[in-house]
Scaffold this motif. Structure first.
Motif, short mmCIF file in Angstrom:
data_model
loop_
_atom_site.label_atom_id
_atom_site.label_comp_id
_atom_site.label_asym_id
_atom_site.label_seq_id
_atom_site.Cartn_x
_atom_site.Cartn_y
_atom_site.Cartn_z
N UNK A 189 0.89 -1.17 0.00
CA UNK A 189 0.00 0.00 0.00
C UNK A 189 0.92 1.21 0.00
N UNK A 190 0.74 2.10 -0.98
CA UNK A 190 1.68 3.22 -1.12
C UNK A 190 1.35 4.35 -0.14
N UNK A 191 2.42 4.87 0.46
CA UNK A 191 2.25 5.74 1.63
C UNK A 191 1.56 7.07 1.33
N UNK A 192 1.72 7.61 0.14
CA UNK A 192 1.15 8.94 -0.14
C UNK A 192 -0.10 8.88 -1.01
N UNK A 193 -0.36 7.72 -1.64
CA UNK A 193 -1.52 7.60 -2.53
C UNK A 193 -2.53 6.57 -2.04
N UNK A 194 -2.11 5.72 -1.12
CA UNK A 194 -3.01 4.71 -0.57
C UNK A 194 -3.42 3.66 -1.58
N UNK A 195 -2.75 3.63 -2.74
CA UNK A 195 -3.13 2.61 -3.74
C UNK A 195 -2.31 1.34 -3.53
N UNK A 324 -10.65 15.04 -6.44
CA UNK A 324 -9.80 14.02 -7.05
C UNK A 324 -9.17 13.23 -5.91
N UNK A 325 -9.54 11.97 -5.80
CA UNK A 325 -8.97 11.14 -4.75
C UNK A 325 -8.65 9.76 -5.34
N UNK A 326 -8.26 8.81 -4.50
CA UNK A 326 -7.94 7.50 -5.05
C UNK A 326 -7.60 6.54 -3.94
N UNK A 327 -6.89 5.49 -4.32
CA UNK A 327 -6.45 4.51 -3.33
C UNK A 327 -7.49 3.47 -3.01
N UNK A 328 -7.04 2.49 -2.22
CA UNK A 328 -7.92 1.38 -1.83
C UNK A 328 -7.66 1.05 -0.38
N UNK A 329 -7.40 2.07 0.42
CA UNK A 329 -6.98 1.77 1.78
C UNK A 329 -7.39 2.89 2.72
N UNK A 330 -6.84 2.86 3.92
CA UNK A 330 -7.11 3.88 4.95
C UNK A 330 -6.36 5.18 4.67
N UNK A 331 -5.48 5.19 3.66
CA UNK A 331 -4.79 6.42 3.25
C UNK A 331 -5.56 7.00 2.07
N UNK A 332 -6.09 8.21 2.26
CA UNK A 332 -6.96 8.78 1.22
C UNK A 332 -6.42 10.14 0.81
N UNK A 333 -5.81 10.21 -0.38
CA UNK A 333 -5.27 11.51 -0.81
C UNK A 333 -6.37 12.39 -1.40
N UNK A 334 -6.32 13.68 -1.09
CA UNK A 334 -7.21 14.63 -1.77
C UNK A 334 -6.26 15.53 -2.54
N UNK A 335 -6.18 15.31 -3.84
CA UNK A 335 -5.18 16.03 -4.64
C UNK A 335 -5.68 17.45 -4.90
#
Ligand code: PMP
Length: 396
Positions: A189-195, A324-335
């Motif tokens: 799981x990527x730390x800044x994108x949560x993907x 604009x957001x993304x990921x599949x985890x508890x880390x949720x970026x709002x670009x």
């Protein structure tokens, strides 16, 4: 010596440049913390910038259980607060062995090794197991500790486009005959994108090109998989990945890190890994707490489930509000994009009692400044439902 000394002029110029680009960083002092809130300068904020994903770090029941053990067994006087030496000298308390045995049982693998931090683990393992004549292939968005490990290594390294396994395969195809050994590294799981990385694809490629695969589960350990081992467990690939890294400082509510692998790699690292050999071991009291968390981990399914539910809720409500957001985890970026705009929104959230820090370059690529929402199982939907409105700047 004064900071204005002429020999510091270059530093001052650089700091001024960072300020003018809204990239200047500074430290804030936290005076109080609970599983949901932090207090800074007497003001209490909802904490959406912590990696305490399971909400264990300040869990009253666990802390009570631990302090009873500490008191009953007189652990303070027995274990002390410092290990006062490297693991290779007199710092290797038997709790290290207990913790490593527990990790082997949890992952059902032959060997594990505990380190002082994830930064030590990544820089140390990568630079120890690769040599001149080897190649490292790393996802472009891998963490700084992985990048620094590659810089410390004498091997060549190349970065493949983020999650682009066709690009990775091309690099493997071109290079596998030119190098003695190839190490492929990705976060799960990527730390800044949560993907999420496709671990099955990575395992297939490493088998096809006879390379070594290292997966950093820093943001997945504790959270994914039936027993909390991470994406490697959820994808049923624990035995197929050569080196699995996990950190204790995030969902596992402690400090330090671990790696899961075969016995030969463990023995090699004990002999060759500089950030293991040349650093003071973790205090035994801390190992004792970590051991308690690792033993509790398989039973924390309801926390994992709740975290997954509130993460989907947050991501969907941001999307429904046009972010604009993304990921599949508890880390949720709002670009957001621009640094100054991101800083302003973060300030607006702060004024509304929400601690959600702006993440800017160089931590993320230029033009992708963002708010990185980092959820914890201690939060409820009601705590986070107003966030899209606050980001938009609408009256609440
Ligand atoms: N790997 C990843 C993917 C991380 O995000 C981090 C820390 N943010 C680390 C390793 C380093 O772990 P530690 O904080 O234990 O040094």
């Amino acid at each position: 010596m004064s900071f204005k000394s002429p020999k510091y002029l270059d530093f001052i110029t650089e700091l001024d440049q960072l300020k003018s680009r809204d990239q200047f960083r500074s430290l804030v002092s936290i005076s109080d913390k609970s599983s949901k809130y932090i207090t800074i300068k007497d003001k209490k904020y909802l904490n959406l910038s912590s990696n305490d994903y399971l909400g264990l770090a300040n869990d009253a029941e666990l802390l009570e259980e631990f302090s009873e053990t500490v008191y009953k067994d007189k652990l303070f006087s027995k274990l002390g607060m410092s290990s006062a030496s490297s693991r290779l000298l007199t710092g290797n308390h038997e709790l290290y062995e207990k913790l490593e045995d527990e990790l082997c049982k949890l992952y059902d693998r032959e060997a594990s090794l505990v380190f002082s931090s994830g930064y030590h683990a990544n820089t140390g393992i990568i630079s120890a197991i690769t040599k001149k004549g080897d190649l490292i292939l790393s996802d472009k968005l891998n963490h700084a500790s992985i990048i620094d490990g590659m810089r410390l290594s004498r091997a060549d390294f190349l970065r493949y486009n983020h999650l682009d396994y066709e690009h990775l395969e091309k690099l493997l195809e071109i290079n596998h005959c030119k190098y003695k050994s190839i190490l492929v590294i990705s976060e799960s799981i990527f730390s800044m994108d949560g993907d999420r990385a496709d671990l099955k694809k990575l395992v297939d490629l490493k088998n096809k090109y006879n390379s070594i695969l290292m997966i950093d589960e820093a943001h997945a350990a504790g959270i994914f998989g039936n027993n909390g081992c991470g994406i490697c467990e959820e994808d049923n690939l624990i035995k197929d990945i050569d080196i699995i890294i996990g950190t204790f400082g995030k969902a596992l509510a402690s400090v330090g890190a671990y790696a899961i692998f075969d016995k030969t790699i463990k023995e090699y690292l004990i002999n060759k890994m500089r950030p293991l050999i040349f650093t003071t071991a973790l205090p035994a009291l801390n190992l004792c707490w970590t051991l308690m968390i690792i033993r509790a981990l398989p039973e924390l399914k309801s926390r994992r489930q709740h975290l997954s539910e509130i993460s989907d809720f947050m991501r969907n409500s941001l999307r429904n509000n046009g972010f604009v957001t993304g990921g599949e985890s508890q880390i949720i970026p709002v670009i957001i994009g621009e640094n100054d705009k991101t800083v302003k929104i973060s300030q607006r959230l702060k004024d509304a009692g929400i601690w959600l820090l702006p993440i800017r370059p160089p931590t993320v690529p230029d033009g992708t400044s963002r708010l990185r929402i980092s959820l914890s199982a201690s939060l409820q939907k009601g705590d986070i439902s107003k966030i899209p409105d606050i980001i938009k700047g609408e009256p609440i």
